[in-house]
Design a protein around this motif. Sequence first.
Motif, PDB file in Angstrom:
ATOM      1  N   PRO A  22      34.237  50.773  38.962  1.00 37.13           N
ATOM      2  CA  PRO A  22      33.677  49.477  38.541  1.00 37.13           C
ATOM      3  C   PRO A  22      32.447  49.115  39.368  1.00 37.13           C
ATOM      4  O   PRO A  22      32.302  49.537  40.509  1.00 37.13           O
ATOM      5  CB  PRO A  22      34.822  48.495  38.826  1.00 37.13           C
ATOM      6  N   SER A  23      31.596  48.313  38.753  1.00 40.32           N
ATOM      7  CA  SER A  23      30.437  47.824  39.493  1.00 40.32           C
ATOM      8  C   SER A  23      30.906  46.746  40.471  1.00 40.32           C
ATOM      9  O   SER A  23      32.035  46.262  40.400  1.00 40.32           O
ATOM     10  CB  SER A  23      29.402  47.242  38.535  1.00 40.32           C
ATOM     11  N   TYR A  24      30.014  46.357  41.376  1.00 43.44           N
ATOM     12  CA  TYR A  24      30.389  45.364  42.384  1.00 43.44           C
ATOM     13  C   TYR A  24      30.753  44.035  41.727  1.00 43.44           C
ATOM     14  O   TYR A  24      31.710  43.379  42.127  1.00 43.44           O
ATOM     15  CB  TYR A  24      29.247  45.171  43.382  1.00 43.44           C
ATOM     16  N   SER A  25      30.019  43.634  40.694  1.00 42.31           N
ATOM     17  CA  SER A  25      30.311  42.352  40.039  1.00 42.31           C
ATOM     18  C   SER A  25      31.646  42.401  39.293  1.00 42.31           C
ATOM     19  O   SER A  25      32.398  41.418  39.284  1.00 42.31           O
ATOM     20  CB  SER A  25      29.186  41.959  39.093  1.00 42.31           C
ATOM     21  N   GLU A  26      31.961  43.538  38.666  1.00 35.71           N
ATOM     22  CA  GLU A  26      33.265  43.693  38.012  1.00 35.71           C
ATOM     23  C   GLU A  26      34.397  43.657  39.025  1.00 35.71           C
ATOM     24  O   GLU A  26      35.429  43.026  38.791  1.00 35.71           O
ATOM     25  CB  GLU A  26      33.327  45.011  37.242  1.00 35.71           C
ATOM     26  N   LEU A  27      34.186  44.309  40.145  1.00 36.67           N
ATOM     27  CA  LEU A  27      35.181  44.331  41.208  1.00 36.67           C
ATOM     28  C   LEU A  27      35.396  42.930  41.768  1.00 36.67           C
ATOM     29  O   LEU A  27      36.534  42.507  42.006  1.00 36.67           O
ATOM     30  CB  LEU A  27      34.735  45.283  42.310  1.00 36.67           C
ATOM     31  N   GLN A  28      34.324  42.195  41.934  1.00 37.17           N
ATOM     32  CA  GLN A  28      34.400  40.839  42.463  1.00 37.17           C
ATOM     33  C   GLN A  28      35.149  39.914  41.502  1.00 37.17           C
ATOM     34  O   GLN A  28      36.036  39.159  41.918  1.00 37.17           O
ATOM     35  CB  GLN A  28      32.984  40.321  42.696  1.00 37.17           C
ATOM     36  N   SER A  29      34.835  39.984  40.223  1.00 36.82           N
ATOM     37  CA  SER A  29      35.507  39.111  39.254  1.00 36.82           C
ATOM     38  C   SER A  29      36.990  39.487  39.114  1.00 36.82           C
ATOM     39  O   SER A  29      37.839  38.603  38.983  1.00 36.82           O
ATOM     40  CB  SER A  29      34.805  39.145  37.902  1.00 36.82           C
TER      41      SER A  29
END
Length: 63
Positions: A22-29
């Motif tokens: 996952p991208s960082y933003s996907e991981l964060q959400s």
Amino acid sequence: MSKIKSYMAETVEEMKQKVSWPSYSELQSSSILVLIGSLIFALVVGAMDIVFDSTLSWFYNQF
């Protein structure tokens, strides 16, 4: 020993090429979603504990 080396090399190759990270933003959400879900679950379990504790205390004090 060559089977172990082959297994390790294939594992590293699969992790690099075939795994969808996952991208960082996907991981964060996703992390925020898990945190919120965990907090809600903890609040529900805590409320159930308080209700059961006070109910059982009331029941035992009747005798």
